[in-house]
Write an enzyme that holds these catalytic residues in place. Structure first.
Site, PDB file in Angstrom:
ATOM      1  N   TYR A 146      47.191  39.873  38.926  1.00  0.00           N
ATOM      2  CA  TYR A 146      46.055  40.156  39.863  1.00  0.00           C
ATOM      3  C   TYR A 146      44.782  40.447  38.598  1.00  0.00           C
ATOM      4  CZ  TYR A 146      42.471  41.954  42.852  1.00  0.00           C
ATOM      5  OH  TYR A 146      41.387  42.317  43.545  1.00  0.00           O
ATOM      6  N   ASP A 239      44.946  42.580  30.365  1.00  0.00           N
ATOM      7  CA  ASP A 239      44.456  43.249  31.473  1.00  0.00           C
ATOM      8  C   ASP A 239      45.085  44.551  31.814  1.00  0.00           C
ATOM      9  OD1 ASP A 239      43.419  43.968  33.920  1.00  0.00           O
ATOM     10  OD2 ASP A 239      43.382  42.018  34.989  1.00  0.00           O
ATOM     11  N   LYS A 267      40.242  51.727  36.222  1.00  0.00           N
ATOM     12  CA  LYS A 267      41.035  52.737  37.063  1.00  0.00           C
ATOM     13  C   LYS A 267      41.154  54.341  36.267  1.00  0.00           C
ATOM     14  CE  LYS A 267      43.026  49.581  40.075  1.00  0.00           C
ATOM     15  NZ  LYS A 267      43.796  48.164  39.754  1.00  0.00           N
TER      16      LYS A 267
HETATM   17  C1  LIG Z   1      42.703  46.813  40.028  1.00  0.00           C
HETATM   18  C2  LIG Z   1      42.972  45.728  39.053  1.00  0.00           C
HETATM   19  C3  LIG Z   1      41.827  44.945  38.910  1.00  0.00           C
HETATM   20  C4  LIG Z   1      40.604  44.936  39.666  1.00  0.00           C
HETATM   21  O1  LIG Z   1      39.813  46.336  39.444  1.00  0.00           O
HETATM   22  P1  LIG Z   1      38.666  46.550  40.297  1.00  0.00           P
HETATM   23  O2  LIG Z   1      37.996  47.758  40.009  1.00  0.00           O
HETATM   24  O3  LIG Z   1      39.404  46.638  41.864  1.00  0.00           O
HETATM   25  O4  LIG Z   1      37.814  45.404  40.620  1.00  0.00           O
HETATM   26  C5  LIG Z   1      41.866  44.042  37.806  1.00  0.00           C
HETATM   27  N1  LIG Z   1      43.323  44.008  37.219  1.00  0.00           N
HETATM   28  C6  LIG Z   1      44.222  44.550  37.435  1.00  0.00           C
HETATM   29  C7  LIG Z   1      45.356  44.371  36.348  1.00  0.00           C
HETATM   30  C8  LIG Z   1      44.226  45.582  38.411  1.00  0.00           C
HETATM   31  O5  LIG Z   1      45.273  46.284  38.356  1.00  0.00           O
END
Ligand SMILES: *Cc1c(COP(=O)(O)O)cnc(C)c1O
Length: 427
Positions: A146, A239, A267
């Protein structure tokens, strides 16, 4: 303890009149586990309270950011003093450079960083940059990986998106540049790179997958990706929106000894406020406007409140023993859960990286999206509701990670294990 959710039920009814599905991010609606979401009114440390005044030990932690727990006094006090000085200027502030320096000093491969407002935006911008840098269009991602909710990456996207496998409203022409490989499958990636020679701009990967449940990279996976990217002229993008500053102070590159070209963060670095960031090698980052030709902008980017919460959070994470403590607690919890499941004869596969873990209800080893999907989702839903009734708030989906914070302690772990014992036996 039978929980009453009267106030939440009423609030959900009200929310659904004005907000699609009553929530502002799909997984919150409890669609994957059934029932109705709880409306949370307060959090402190590792605990949250809903609008009916039920108390829970929280293992969601806003889906990852709150590594210090809720309303950490130092974070709250830094926010208060930032608040008094004004909430946004649309002009540079010293806090942006402070947090940028802290992040670059913590991550060896990161010379420069640009702040944005979410992980979605960070990844979107990093991909644009990789395309500009390589003069190529295609991106390799992994099934179940994701990377936020931007158009081109909503292909086999895991967690929230598993319910809506391919979103409507995304033109197929946007997805045509997105190539999808199974996680942990290097030879598949190699075959994609062969099939599209000199067309792949970037390989984007969650170095520890956290959005199809926790899935660890096999030992050769990340070094193999680095080598394949190098040979094909593609950039490697980690990511680390969830793993950054969660598994170690900085990037997981310090744990896996692979340095990517670009890293996306979010995060934890915002300490619970909206934030994202992307960064990497100087020659790549200098292509970002206004130093270079790759446009990317944001009215609230580098927001002073988010920066100060981030700075305070990282300062606390610099204290010695912090990650060790998280590791020990999570390991204790995982061993306990494994034992309870075994004694109750419930087949599970436990997967853990640092302070994030997943109990997969399957007898298979989970190494990719395919094997993650062998889980019995009805059993997970039942486990979730059993624990909710015991005052334990787990992620409302088999495919979301369970997080611990520094505010969790041995007492909470024991309470959780007792509740889990009961739940496993009643499943
Ligand atoms: C949470 C997440 C995102 C998206 O971040 P948002 O702040 O919700 O847009 C992208 N990549 C990873 C791996 C994530 O866990």
């Amino acid at each position: 303890m039978a929980q009453q959710f009267v106030a939440s039920r009423k609030l959900f009814e009200e929310a659904r009149k004005y907000i699609p599905g009553g929530v502002n991010s799909p997984v919150r609606a409890f669609g994957a586990v059934g029932g109705e979401p709880l409306f949370i009114k307060q959090g402190k440390g590792c605990r949250i309270w809903d609008e009916d005044d039920n108390e829970f030990i929280d293992y969601v932690l806003s889906f990852g950011p709150l590594i210090l727990g809720h309303a950490h006094p130092e974070v709250t006090s830094s926010l208060r003093s930032a608040l008094d000085k004004g909430t946004s200027f649309g002009a540079p502030t010293r806090w942006e450079s402070t947090l940028a320096r802290m992040i670059c000093e913590a991550i060896p491969s990161m010379d420069m960083v640009r702040f944005v407002n979410s992980g979605t935006e960070a990844v979107m911008s990093a991909i644009r940059l990789a395309r500009a840098f390589t003069h190529r269009d295609k991106v390799v991602k992994f099934a179940g990986g994701y990377h936020g909710s931007s158009d081109g990456l909503l292909a086999h996207a895991g967690s929230g998106a598993t319910a809506l496998p391919d979103s409507q409203g995304v033109p197929s022409s946007y997805i045509q540049h997105t190539l999808v490989a199974p996680y942990n499958d290097l030879s598949y990636v190699e075959s994609l790179l062969k099939a599209y020679p000199e067309e792949v701009a970037a390989i984007i990967v969650e170095p520890v997958a956290a959005n199809m449940g926790i899935i660890l990279p096999q030992p050769k996976f990340l070094p193999g990706l680095k080598e394949l990217a190098r040979r094909s002229g593609a950039l490697l993008i980690f990511d680390e929106v969830v793993t950054g500053f969660r598994l170690a102070y900085g990037s997981v590159q310090t744990l896996y000894h692979v340095s990517p070209d670009l890293i996306c963060l979010g995060k934890v670095i915002g300490g619970g406020l909206p934030v994202g960031a992307y960064g990497g090698r100087r020659e790549i980052m200098e292509m970002v406007a206004p130093s270079g030709p790759v446009y990317q902008a944001g009215t609230l980017s580098g927001n002073p409140l988010a920066m100060s919460a981030g700075i305070t959070t990282l300062k606390i994470l610099q204290e010695p023993g912090v990650y060790q403590k998280l590791e020990e607690m999570a390991s204790h919890l995982t061993r306990g859960l494994s034992k309870e499941a075994r004694e109750a004869d419930v087949p599970v596969f436990l997967s853990r990286a640092g302070s994030m873990l997943t109990v997969f209800f399957t007898d298979q080893e989970v190494t990719d999206y395919e094997t993650a999907r062998s889980s019995d989702l009805k059993l997970y839903a039942s486990y979730f509701h059993h624990l909710l009734n015991e005052g334990i708030y787990l992620p409302p989906s088999q495919f979301e990670a369970q997080f611990l914070s520094l505010a969790h302690g041995e007492d909470e772990i024991e309470i959780t294990l007792r509740a889990a014992r009961k739940a496993f036996r009643e499943l």
